[in-house]
Design a protein around this motif. Structure first.
Motif, mmCIF file in Angstrom:
data_model
loop_
_atom_site.group_PDB
_atom_site.id
_atom_site.type_symbol
_atom_site.label_atom_id
_atom_site.label_comp_id
_atom_site.label_asym_id
_atom_site.label_seq_id
_atom_site.Cartn_x
_atom_site.Cartn_y
_atom_site.Cartn_z
ATOM 1 N N VAL A 118 0.675 -1.340 0.010
ATOM 2 C CA VAL A 118 -0.051 -0.201 0.004
ATOM 3 C C VAL A 118 0.741 1.272 -0.036
ATOM 4 O O VAL A 118 0.605 2.161 -0.804
ATOM 5 C CB VAL A 118 -0.899 -0.117 1.127
ATOM 6 C CG1 VAL A 118 -1.636 1.341 1.398
ATOM 7 C CG2 VAL A 118 -2.042 -1.020 1.171
ATOM 8 N N LEU A 119 1.763 1.275 0.862
ATOM 9 C CA LEU A 119 2.845 2.257 0.715
ATOM 10 C C LEU A 119 3.487 2.545 -0.485
ATOM 11 O O LEU A 119 3.637 3.512 -0.935
ATOM 12 C CB LEU A 119 3.980 2.075 1.911
ATOM 13 C CG LEU A 119 5.035 3.151 2.302
ATOM 14 C CD1 LEU A 119 4.379 4.401 2.419
ATOM 15 C CD2 LEU A 119 6.202 2.743 3.033
ATOM 16 N N ALA A 120 4.023 1.599 -1.149
ATOM 17 C CA ALA A 120 4.371 1.413 -2.418
ATOM 18 C C ALA A 120 3.641 2.083 -3.423
ATOM 19 O O ALA A 120 3.956 2.723 -4.258
ATOM 20 C CB ALA A 120 4.918 0.070 -2.941
ATOM 21 N N PHE A 158 -9.749 4.466 -0.094
ATOM 22 C CA PHE A 158 -11.002 3.189 -0.268
ATOM 23 C C PHE A 158 -10.311 1.878 -0.740
ATOM 24 O O PHE A 158 -10.504 0.774 -0.249
ATOM 25 C CB PHE A 158 -12.131 3.670 -0.508
ATOM 26 C CG PHE A 158 -13.085 4.427 0.209
ATOM 27 C CD1 PHE A 158 -13.628 3.900 1.468
ATOM 28 C CD2 PHE A 158 -12.892 5.814 -0.067
ATOM 29 C CE1 PHE A 158 -14.121 5.144 2.449
ATOM 30 C CE2 PHE A 158 -13.550 6.748 0.607
ATOM 31 C CZ PHE A 158 -14.067 6.160 1.964
ATOM 32 N N LYS A 159 -9.725 2.122 -1.953
ATOM 33 C CA LYS A 159 -8.948 0.787 -2.536
ATOM 34 C C LYS A 159 -7.998 0.144 -1.673
ATOM 35 O O LYS A 159 -7.766 -1.127 -1.660
ATOM 36 C CB LYS A 159 -8.362 1.156 -3.937
ATOM 37 C CG LYS A 159 -9.875 1.396 -4.787
ATOM 38 C CD LYS A 159 -10.543 -0.107 -5.081
ATOM 39 C CE LYS A 159 -11.640 0.384 -5.886
ATOM 40 N NZ LYS A 159 -12.795 -0.588 -5.996
ATOM 41 N N SER A 160 -7.233 0.849 -0.847
ATOM 42 C CA SER A 160 -6.307 0.199 0.150
ATOM 43 C C SER A 160 -7.292 -0.676 1.009
ATOM 44 O O SER A 160 -6.413 -1.442 1.865
ATOM 45 C CB SER A 160 -5.740 1.396 1.015
ATOM 46 O OG SER A 160 -6.467 1.969 1.987
ATOM 47 N N SER A 165 -4.358 -3.556 -6.386
ATOM 48 C CA SER A 165 -3.656 -3.223 -7.783
ATOM 49 C C SER A 165 -4.525 -1.427 -8.024
ATOM 50 O O SER A 165 -3.659 -0.894 -8.602
ATOM 51 C CB SER A 165 -4.536 -3.776 -8.726
ATOM 52 O OG SER A 165 -4.352 -5.139 -8.611
ATOM 53 N N TYR A 166 -5.403 -1.040 -7.404
ATOM 54 C CA TYR A 166 -5.837 0.004 -7.695
ATOM 55 C C TYR A 166 -5.362 1.423 -6.867
ATOM 56 O O TYR A 166 -5.925 2.255 -7.124
ATOM 57 C CB TYR A 166 -7.473 0.028 -7.720
ATOM 58 C CG TYR A 166 -8.177 -0.978 -8.501
ATOM 59 C CD1 TYR A 166 -8.142 -0.920 -9.747
ATOM 60 C CD2 TYR A 166 -8.359 -2.432 -8.039
ATOM 61 C CE1 TYR A 166 -8.614 -1.657 -10.629
ATOM 62 C CE2 TYR A 166 -8.935 -3.218 -8.906
ATOM 63 C CZ TYR A 166 -9.108 -2.730 -10.311
ATOM 64 O OH TYR A 166 -9.395 -3.878 -11.173
ATOM 65 N N ILE A 167 -4.667 0.917 -6.188
ATOM 66 C CA ILE A 167 -3.649 2.105 -5.375
ATOM 67 C C ILE A 167 -2.586 2.373 -6.268
ATOM 68 O O ILE A 167 -1.934 3.379 -6.150
ATOM 69 C CB ILE A 167 -3.146 1.453 -3.955
ATOM 70 C CG1 ILE A 167 -4.430 0.833 -3.311
ATOM 71 C CG2 ILE A 167 -2.520 2.879 -3.344
ATOM 72 C CD1 ILE A 167 -3.879 0.048 -2.101
ATOM 73 N N HIS A 168 -2.460 1.395 -7.083
ATOM 74 C CA HIS A 168 -1.200 1.683 -8.095
ATOM 75 C C HIS A 168 -1.571 2.277 -9.244
ATOM 76 O O HIS A 168 -1.737 1.650 -10.300
ATOM 77 C CB HIS A 168 -0.408 0.451 -8.273
ATOM 78 C CG HIS A 168 0.351 0.023 -6.983
ATOM 79 N ND1 HIS A 168 1.578 -0.095 -6.722
ATOM 80 C CD2 HIS A 168 -0.095 -0.655 -5.865
ATOM 81 C CE1 HIS A 168 2.012 -0.722 -5.592
ATOM 82 N NE2 HIS A 168 0.884 -0.992 -4.873
#
Length: 700
Positions: A118-120, A158-160, A165-168
């Motif tokens: 998530v951080l990445a 919210f994706k986290s 995938s959708y955080i990236h």
């Protein structure tokens, strides 16, 4: 001859670069910490999850914890005692995120591994946008604004909770950056890199080819139109050179796609079955998970400013639509206004002789094309005006392919395009201000108000931290009971509703009878044990090696006599099957022509209704020493006018019934060979509906 520079010639440049850009990087880290909270500072035990038992805990984290390979393999902690294969072929499309997450999990554990990814996602998205805008405009301040505005948004937050995938978003930023760099100065390296990034989409997420396809095709279409309009000025050589390199990019992307194509050809049937088992009608789901225009202009329902939060909640209450997991698409009022400024500015500069102004005109309108295409595709399949229904792109797509249903995810392409245009607009406003102090003050205020505008939670009152080491006391107690080898979780729900069971398993570490796969290999057997008070349930569980049951929201007064509560309360309690209860070496199992069982919560008795005019019950052998003859019993519940005939495996009539009363109960019992099948023919089912089959039982 080329002379290599010594390290001392390179070092000052690196120092200058670090010094020049270190403050934005620190700011991105600070914002990542603000968004992640304790999931970063208590990485091993805490996750962000507004919903306890979210998809990540009941999915990826669970998978990482209990399997030694990135893509799973045979699991012995689900579908107990049979085990199941978790290496699903469609997981090839998650390799870009799954493999690094698995590697991180091996070093720091599955929970922290997830948190680091998530951080990445936050940092890579921010750094990619920062680098792109700095390359485009040579302004650190504008690049910082763009990086913050695209990264720290309600959608990414919210994706986290469960969709890593959708955080990236960095892949879409890099594709846009690479395409524009290629278009400005095409060469073989940029062409190959563009094709590689395009191919990488197929290994990032199942929706990324759709999102990236919309992004790239929009860029190519605008470029083609731009070239045709200006062919006299640009020259044929300009067009041919870029077309040749684009073909090379397409070839590279196609070569990268070959493994995915092979998996689809070889396992297409299994993939389709797995997806269809967890989805309903694709058009209906595209309507549910499609975007509406309001989604893009409404802030988060958890916005820290009370007046904004109340307004949004009132609007959502009065206009209920879309799915809560997919309508956090807010783009931000300030970015939208700045994008309008950018479009107006570049349009006024269209005929200028300034090459930089012409370049920004091309970039802005390329992104505007992407933005328009992404928005249109993201909307629901059709809309109605004055009684006339018009199809939208998502409706056309769902008629051609059934892979995609959540078109709101085109937000990722829309946001990249919008923020790029916003950066151009902000750059123009700052450029017109001659006073440096005023420029910095204006930029600082823009960044602050943008972050407040986009904030998806109240940073002073966090309600989204889920600590796995402080979970329900029942799970912690269960974890410390070595004498309990496995448990069955009740009620029997089935994918995807049983995800919380696997979230809890991360804490208590006990194998579950529940299957994690959407295609439950033992679904028919599990359905036959849905009612705790059904005569065969507890005896079959004991035969399977399960002596304890984990109960969710089942009152103690509803438990059968053979089940004794041990620990816990209503929310989650552990009960033990009586030691003197005999094991059952066979089970009466309904076939696939029965619907999912319905369990009466007060009596814990299950009934299932046939979904076809011919249904069957089979006596399944569970132990090598199962008897050759088995007595199978059940109760039929019918309505007036219904009639049916029950035949054995040889076609002999066992019984024929005519129901004359409402909810009439008729017990049926027959002795047959183990492994035999009883066929139930509903003679009047078409007219009157189908009778229910309840209280499955065997004796041996």
């Amino acid at each position: 001859m080329t002379v290599k520079k010594s390290p001392k010639h390179v070092k000052p440049d690196l120092k200058r670069i670090i010094k020049r850009h270190i403050i934005p990087v620190i700011l991105f880290l600070f914002m990542s910490w603000l968004f992640m909270g304790k999931s970063l500072t208590s990485c091993q035990t805490t996750i962000i999850s507004g919903i306890p038992g979210g998809d990540h805990v009941g999915g990826i984290i669970w998978l990482l914890k209990y399997t030694p390979l990135p893509y799973g393999g045979i699991s012995q902690v689900s579908n107990f005692p049979f085990g199941e294969q978790l290496a699903q072929p469609e997981l090839i499309t998650t390799a870009v995120h799954m493999v690094p997450t698995w590697l991180a999990a091996q070093v720091v554990g599955p929970v922290c591994g997830w948190n680091l990814m998530v951080l990445a996602g936050y940092m890579l998205t921010a750094l990619s946008m920062y680098g792109f805008i700095y390359w485009l405009l040579r302004s650190r301040g504008v690049a910082t604004f763009a990086a913050l505005a695209i990264t720290f948004t309600p959608y990414h937050y919210f994706k986290s909770w469960g969709h890593l995938s959708y955080i990236h978003s960095e892949i879409f930023i890099l594709i846009l950056w690479c395409y524009l760099a290629f278009w400005k100065n095409p060469d073989l390296k940029k062409s190959i890199l563009l094709g590689f990034l395009g191919g990488l989409l197929f290994y990032s997420d199942g929706y990324f080819p759709l999102i990236g396809g919309a992004l790239v095709s929009s860029l190519v279409l605008y470029s083609a139109g731009y070239t045709l309009r200006n062919l006299d000025t640009l020259g044929r050589q300009f067009a041919i050179k870029r077309l040749r390199y684009l073909i090379i990019s397409a070839i590279v992307a196609f070569v990268m796609l070959l493994p995915v194509m092979f998996v689809q050809m070889k396992f297409g049937g299994a993939i389709k079955s797995s997806l269809s088992n967890s989805r309903s009608d694709v058009t209906k789901e595209a309507t549910t998970y499609g975007a509406r225009l309001a989604d893009y202009v409404l802030p988060s329902q958890q916005h820290p400013v009370e007046q904004v939060r109340d307004f949004v909640n009132d609007y959502r209450k009065d206009n209920p639509y879309s799915n809560q997991g997919e309508y956090h698409l807010y783009l931000g009022m300030i970015p939208i206004i700045l994008a309008l400024v950018g479009i107006v500015h570049v349009s006024r500069k269209r005929q200028t002789k300034d090459s930089q102004a012409r370049w920004l005109h091309y970039v802005a309108w390329s992104c505007a094309t992407v933005l328009l295409a992404a928005l249109l595709i993201s909307f629901i399949p059709r809309f109605t005006v004055f009684g006339f229904t018009f199809p939208l792109p998502s409706g056309v797509i769902t008629n051609l392919v059934s892979f995609w249903r959540v078109f709101a995810r085109l937000y990722l392409a829309a946001s990249v395009a919008l923020i790029t245009i916003s950066a151009i607009g902000l750059h123009y406003l700052l450029k017109n201000e001659g006073n440096q102090l005023k420029r910095r003050l204006f930029l600082t205020l823009i960044i602050i108000f943008t972050l407040i505008d986009l904030m998806p939670f109240n940073p002073f009152n966090r309600q989204d931290q889920q600590s796995l080491d402080q979970g329900n006391k029942t799970y912690l107690w269960l974890r410390d009971q070595p004498s309990i080898p496995a448990v069955a979780a009740y009620p029997v729900l089935g994918h995807p509703f049983d995800a919380p069971y696997f979230s809890d398993q991360v804490i208590h570490n006990k194998p579950l009878m529940t299957s994690h796969d959407s295609v439950d290999p033992e679904q028919l057997l599990h359905n036959s044990l849905a009612g705790l008070s059904d005569p065969q349930t507890l005896g079959v569980l004991k035969q399977l090696g399960i002596n304890h049951v984990l109960l969710y929201q089942i009152p103690e007064k509803s438990l059968p006599a053979g089940l004794k509560p041990l620990y816990g309360e209503l929310g989650a309690r552990v009960a033990q099957i009586n030691s003197d209860l005999p094991k059952l070496r066979t089970a009466l199992v309904p076939d696939a022509n029965f619907g999912r069982p319905v369990v009466d919560q007060s009596t814990q008795v299950s009934c299932r209704q046939p979904t076809a005019l011919i249904a069957s019950l089979s006596v399944r052998r569970l132990a090598p020493d199962a008897p050759e003859q088995t007595t199978a019993s059940f109760i039929l519940r019918g309505q007036p006018g219904q009639s049916l005939v029950i035949h054995d495996a040889k076609g002999n009539t066992i019984t024929q019934l005519q129901f004359t009363e409402k909810n009439q109960l008729v017990p049926v019992s027959t002795t047959s060979k183990t492994g035999d099948t009883l066929f139930i023919y509903h003679l009047s089912g078409i007219t009157y509906g189908l009778a229910d089959v309840c209280m499955l039982s065997v004796s041996n």
